[in-house]
Structures are given as structure tokens and as C-alpha cells.
Design an enzyme around this catalytic site. Structure first.
Site, PDB file in Angstrom:
ATOM      1  NE  ARG A 223      41.977  13.108  32.471  1.00 18.91           N
ATOM      2  CZ  ARG A 223      43.286  14.065  31.956  1.00 18.91           C
ATOM      3  NH1 ARG A 223      43.897  13.552  31.157  1.00 18.91           N
ATOM      4  NH2 ARG A 223      43.038  15.323  32.131  1.00 18.91           N
ATOM      5  CG  HIS A 271      48.773  11.919  32.688  1.00 17.31           C
ATOM      6  ND1 HIS A 271      47.735  11.722  33.118  1.00 17.31           N
ATOM      7  CD2 HIS A 271      48.674  12.830  31.683  1.00 17.31           C
ATOM      8  CE1 HIS A 271      46.851  12.505  32.820  1.00 17.31           C
ATOM      9  NE2 HIS A 271      47.432  13.404  31.929  1.00 17.31           N
TER      10      HIS A 271
HETATM   11  P1  NDP Z   1      37.604  18.380  23.556  1.00 25.68           P
HETATM   12  O1  NDP Z   1      36.598  18.829  24.812  1.00 25.68           O
HETATM   13  O2  NDP Z   1      38.004  19.551  22.899  1.00 25.68           O
HETATM   14  O3  NDP Z   1      37.026  17.186  22.699  1.00 25.68           O
HETATM   15  C1  NDP Z   1      36.423  16.203  23.198  1.00 25.68           C
HETATM   16  C2  NDP Z   1      35.967  15.330  22.184  1.00 25.68           C
HETATM   17  O4  NDP Z   1      35.392  14.024  22.522  1.00 25.68           O
HETATM   18  C3  NDP Z   1      34.772  15.952  21.446  1.00 25.68           C
HETATM   19  O5  NDP Z   1      34.938  15.677  19.824  1.00 25.68           O
HETATM   20  C4  NDP Z   1      33.565  15.109  21.711  1.00 25.68           C
HETATM   21  O6  NDP Z   1      32.410  15.278  20.779  1.00 25.68           O
HETATM   22  C5  NDP Z   1      33.935  13.744  22.157  1.00 25.68           C
HETATM   23  N1  NDP Z   1      33.152  13.085  22.927  1.00 25.68           N
HETATM   24  C6  NDP Z   1      33.125  13.397  24.246  1.00 25.68           C
HETATM   25  N2  NDP Z   1      32.089  12.513  24.775  1.00 25.68           N
HETATM   26  C7  NDP Z   1      31.900  11.595  23.910  1.00 25.68           C
HETATM   27  C8  NDP Z   1      31.081  10.581  23.843  1.00 25.68           C
HETATM   28  N3  NDP Z   1      30.266   9.871  24.874  1.00 25.68           N
HETATM   29  N4  NDP Z   1      30.980   9.802  22.747  1.00 25.68           N
HETATM   30  C9  NDP Z   1      31.620  10.203  21.547  1.00 25.68           C
HETATM   31  N5  NDP Z   1      32.625  11.159  21.547  1.00 25.68           N
HETATM   32  C10 NDP Z   1      32.521  11.841  22.638  1.00 25.68           C
HETATM   33  O7  NDP Z   1      38.712  17.696  24.405  1.00 25.68           O
HETATM   34  P2  NDP Z   1      40.220  17.764  23.994  1.00 25.68           P
HETATM   35  O8  NDP Z   1      40.492  17.377  22.801  1.00 25.68           O
HETATM   36  O9  NDP Z   1      41.066  19.143  24.400  1.00 25.68           O
HETATM   37  O10 NDP Z   1      40.784  16.854  24.880  1.00 25.68           O
HETATM   38  C11 NDP Z   1      40.548  15.542  25.272  1.00 25.68           C
HETATM   39  C12 NDP Z   1      41.177  14.857  26.273  1.00 25.68           C
HETATM   40  O11 NDP Z   1      42.510  14.403  26.065  1.00 25.68           O
HETATM   41  C13 NDP Z   1      40.867  15.592  27.425  1.00 25.68           C
HETATM   42  O12 NDP Z   1      39.539  15.433  28.138  1.00 25.68           O
HETATM   43  C14 NDP Z   1      41.929  14.628  28.390  1.00 25.68           C
HETATM   44  O13 NDP Z   1      41.350  13.827  28.917  1.00 25.68           O
HETATM   45  C15 NDP Z   1      42.862  14.217  27.508  1.00 25.68           C
HETATM   46  N6  NDP Z   1      44.260  14.849  27.445  1.00 25.68           N
HETATM   47  C16 NDP Z   1      45.320  13.874  27.847  1.00 25.68           C
HETATM   48  C17 NDP Z   1      46.662  14.387  27.851  1.00 25.68           C
HETATM   49  C18 NDP Z   1      47.734  13.629  28.233  1.00 25.68           C
HETATM   50  O14 NDP Z   1      48.944  14.041  28.552  1.00 25.68           O
HETATM   51  N7  NDP Z   1      47.515  12.286  28.181  1.00 25.68           N
HETATM   52  C19 NDP Z   1      46.725  16.005  28.055  1.00 25.68           C
HETATM   53  C20 NDP Z   1      45.678  16.549  27.635  1.00 25.68           C
HETATM   54  C21 NDP Z   1      44.104  16.231  27.644  1.00 25.68           C
HETATM   55  P3  NDP Z   1      31.651  16.424  20.488  1.00 25.68           P
HETATM   56  O15 NDP Z   1      32.692  16.931  19.404  1.00 25.68           O
HETATM   57  O16 NDP Z   1      30.315  15.924  19.863  1.00 25.68           O
HETATM   58  O17 NDP Z   1      31.373  17.336  21.537  1.00 25.68           O
HETATM   59  C1  OXD Z   2      45.389  17.462  30.827  1.00 24.28           C
HETATM   60  C2  OXD Z   2      46.447  16.508  31.116  1.00 24.28           C
HETATM   61  O1  OXD Z   2      44.375  17.348  30.802  1.00 24.28           O
HETATM   62  O2  OXD Z   2      47.700  16.816  31.205  1.00 24.28           O
HETATM   63  O3  OXD Z   2      45.915  18.583  30.768  1.00 24.28           O
HETATM   64  O4  OXD Z   2      46.243  15.266  30.990  1.00 24.28           O
END
Ligand code: NDP
Ligand code: OXD
Length: 308
Positions: A223, A271
Site C-alpha cells: 500500500r 495499482h
Molecule cells: P495476508 O493477510 O495473507 O498476509 C499479510 C502478511 O503480512 C502476513 O504474513 C503478516 O504476518 C504480515 N504482516 C502484517 N503486519 C506485519 C507487521 N507489522 N510486521 C511484519 N509482518 C506483518 O495478506 P495478502 O498476502 O493477501 O495481501 C497483502 C497485501 O497486498 C494486502 O493487504 C494489500 O495491501 C496488498 N495488495 C496489493 C494489490 C495490488 O494490486 N498492488 C492487490 C492485492 C493486495 P503474519 O503471517 O504473522 O500474520
Molecule cells: C486489493 C487491491 O487489495 O486491489 O485487492 O489492492
């Protein structure tokens, strides 16, 4: 009972068609044709508007159309109403494709070749094998782990960082703030796939970038608000970073004249790293909705305490 969809119209129409074929017993309505608001038990939307939530007395579940949920105002969502995020094969594949493209492009020096072509130069640049490069992924969730799985097949060395300890095949994993420095010092290419929370806002700052090996590259697909723009520009200017590929920015879009637009070592995409794919997502939505109707636990629930 009805399902109310309030988001992008084209996707809504595709989902309405899917439900009509695969779940004709469920009434699927597209906003503003909401019908009886008291009959709405499931709301499918990107960000539930507080004024709409107030009009849905029998709402049981909110399904977000996105994977990230940082845009949702949870204070307006009744605590008894669970929020489910979108985890579906299309969104995962899209992210794997984008990050693979970015990693391969950086590793194979495609920015330099584009510059050479613009100057009419036919010149071979040295190339290291993938095994000489270490790719680090911040965030080992659904997307980060799928990305690492694919990158491993190219032969890169892999490290990952998460909040709690995660074990992934072929990945050296690090957890929590205490292990962040050890993770960063290994990352020739750093991929950010963290959700935006109070802990990750601004995490890609000067202090963090300084801990990467000199000349590392950044691929940011989490993000926008996780990245400090001034810190990135300074790191590129000093040579601490060699290049950056940014799919997310704060704000989106970047304002005209923002230094990222014309920076020779920054690529900006709007994005689009991955998007929810209508048909694969409709199947996941319907499956989860049916689970709820059968009284089974929902998949991909948001933990409001964690913020993701
Ligand atoms: P998940 O919820 O499956 O995974 C999030 C990961 O981040 C977990 O491993 C979590 O740790 C880790 N995490 C969260 N907070 C912290 C922290 N403070 N310190 C260290 N690690 C942390 O999310 P997704 O993989 O599905 O998606 C990740 C992000 O990708 C979304 O939230 C979104 O912002 C972004 N995204 C972007 C898109 C784009 O087109 N650019 C499209 C879709 C998503 P833990 O394993 O310990 O819980
Ligand atoms: C999502 C994105 O979070 O598109 O799905 O970024």
C-alpha cells in the site's frame, strides 16, 4: 434473504450472471436496485458506506471485493458483522505475474537495455545467475508466499519477513521487529507485500532502506502509505538503491509534477499488480457464502484487532 452488491458495475453484472446460473435460489441484487433493505443479509462491496450499513438491520456478513482492507472504516461496522476479504486464484496469479516480471526485469537489467535502445546502442551487459541474487519479501501471507514459491523456481535465494514466524519451503524466514535487520541485510531485491496497518504505515523509510545492501532494488506492491517518498528519492540519489518499481503510491494517482513520474530509475504502474478476476472470484464468494448458510466457519476473515 438477498445478497446486495455495491461496487464496479461490470463485475457486478458478471457476478449476477454467475449466481443466476450456479445459485438461482439466492437473490443477487446490484446497487441501486437493492430491493427490500431489511432482506439484505450479505453485502459485497469494496468499502461499506456507514450510511448504507445503518439501513441494513439484518446484515450478517460483509464480503470485501479486495484483498487489502485498510480502506474500510471498521468503527462503522457492527461488531457482530464479520468482514471477509477477497482471496481468490485470479488475484493471487496476478500478483505472482507482476512480481515475477519486476524481479526478472531488474535482475536482467531491462531498464538499462531500454536506455540503450533509446540511444541506438547494441551492447551486452554482464548478467549474474538468479542464484547470485537474494529476493526478500515483506509479508508472508497469501500473496507473499505464492510469490516466493514462483520465484524459487527461477533459482533465486529467498528470504521472508512476517509478524509471526512462518515456515515456507526454500525460504529463510524472519519474524518481528527484532529480526528485521537480519532480513534486510540479505535482500538484493526487496518486495513489499505488507497490509497497511498502524504498524506498517511508513515502514519503508530512510532507516529501513539504509539497512539493505548497497544498490538493492525495491518493488512495492503493498500500500502506498507504507513508503516514505523523500526517503526513496534520497536512497536513489545516493546510490543506496539502484531502482524502484512502484504499483502503489500515496496518494493515488500521484499528482502532476510529482518527482516519481519522470524519475529515470522509478517505474510507476497504476495499482494494477493484481485485480479481482470476476469469474474465479464469484466461485470463491459463492462457496464462502454457502459455508455461512450451512453454519460452517467463514474463510478469509479479517481480524479487526490485527487490522488485516
Ligand atoms: P495476508 O493477510 O495473507 O498476509 C499479510 C502478511 O503480512 C502476513 O504474513 C503478516 O504476518 C504480515 N504482516 C502484517 N503486519 C506485519 C507487521 N507489522 N510486521 C511484519 N509482518 C506483518 O495478506 P495478502 O498476502 O493477501 O495481501 C497483502 C497485501 O497486498 C494486502 O493487504 C494489500 O495491501 C496488498 N495488495 C496489493 C494489490 C495490488 O494490486 N498492488 C492487490 C492485492 C493486495 P503474519 O503471517 O504473522 O500474520
Ligand atoms: C486489493 C487491491 O487489495 O486491489 O485487492 O489492492
Amino acid at each position: 434473504m438477498s445478497v446486495l452488491y455495491k461496487s464496479d458495475l461490470a463485475r457486478g453484472q458478471a457476478w449476477a450472471g454467475y449466481f443466476a446460473t450456479h445459485a438461482p435460489e439466492l437473490e443477487f441484487r446490484i446497487w441501486p436496485d437493492a430491493g427490500d433493505l431489511a432482506a439484505v443479509e450479505y453485502l459485497v462491496t469494496w468499502a461499506p458506506a456507514p450510511e448504507l450499513l445503518r439501513q441494513l438491520p439484518n446484515l450478517k456478513v460483509i464480503f470485501s471485493t479486495g484483498a487489502g482492507v485498510d480502506h474500510i472504516d471498521f468503527s462503522a461496522v457492527p461488531s457482530a458483522v464479520p468482514v471477509v476479504r477477497m482471496v481468490e486464484p485470479g488475484i493471487i496469479n496476478g500478483m505472482v505475474e507482476y512480481v515475477s516480471w519486476a524481479v526478472l526485469g531488474i535482475h536482467r537489467t531491462m531498464r538499462a537495455y531500454a536506455g540503450q535502445q533509446a540511444e541506438g546502442q547494441w551492447r551486452e551487459l554482464a548478467v549474474e545467475p538468479a542464484s547470485a541474487r537474494c529476493v526478500g519479501v515483506m509479508g508472508l501471507g497469501v500473496l507473499g508466499s505464492a510469490v516466493l514459491d514462483r520465484l524459487g523456481r527461477f533459482g533465486y535465494r529467498l528470504v521472508g519477513w512476517s509478524r509471526t514466524r512462518r515456515e515456507l519451503p526454500g525460504v529463510q524466514s524472519f519474524a518481528g521487529a527484532a529480526e528485521l535487520p537480519a532480513f534486510l541485510q540479505r535482500c538484493d531485491l526487496l518486495v513489499c507485500l505488507l497490509p497497511l496497518t498502524s504498524e506498517t504505515r511508513g515502514i519503508l523509510n530512510a532507516g529501513l532502506l539504509a539497512q539493505l545492501p548497497r544498490g538493492a532494488a525495491l518493488i512495492h506492491v503493498g500500500r502506498g502509505a507504507e513508503l516514505d517518498h523523500e526517503a526513496l528519492l534520497a536512497a536513489l540519489a545516493s546510490g543506496q538503491l539502484s531502482e524502484a518499481i512502484l504499483d502503489v503510491t500515496e496518494p493515488e494517482p500521484l499528482p502532476p509534477g510529482h518527482p516519481f513520474w519522470l524519475h529515470p530509475r522509478i517505474t510507476v504502474t497504476p495499482h494494477i499488480a493484481s485485480v479481482t478476476q470476476p469469474l474465479t472470484a464469484a466461485a470463491v464468494l459463492l462457496d464462502n457464502l454457502r459455508r455461512h448458510r450451512r453454519g460452517e466457519p467463514l474463510r478469509d476473515l479479517i481480524d479487526r484487532g490485527r487490522g488485516y
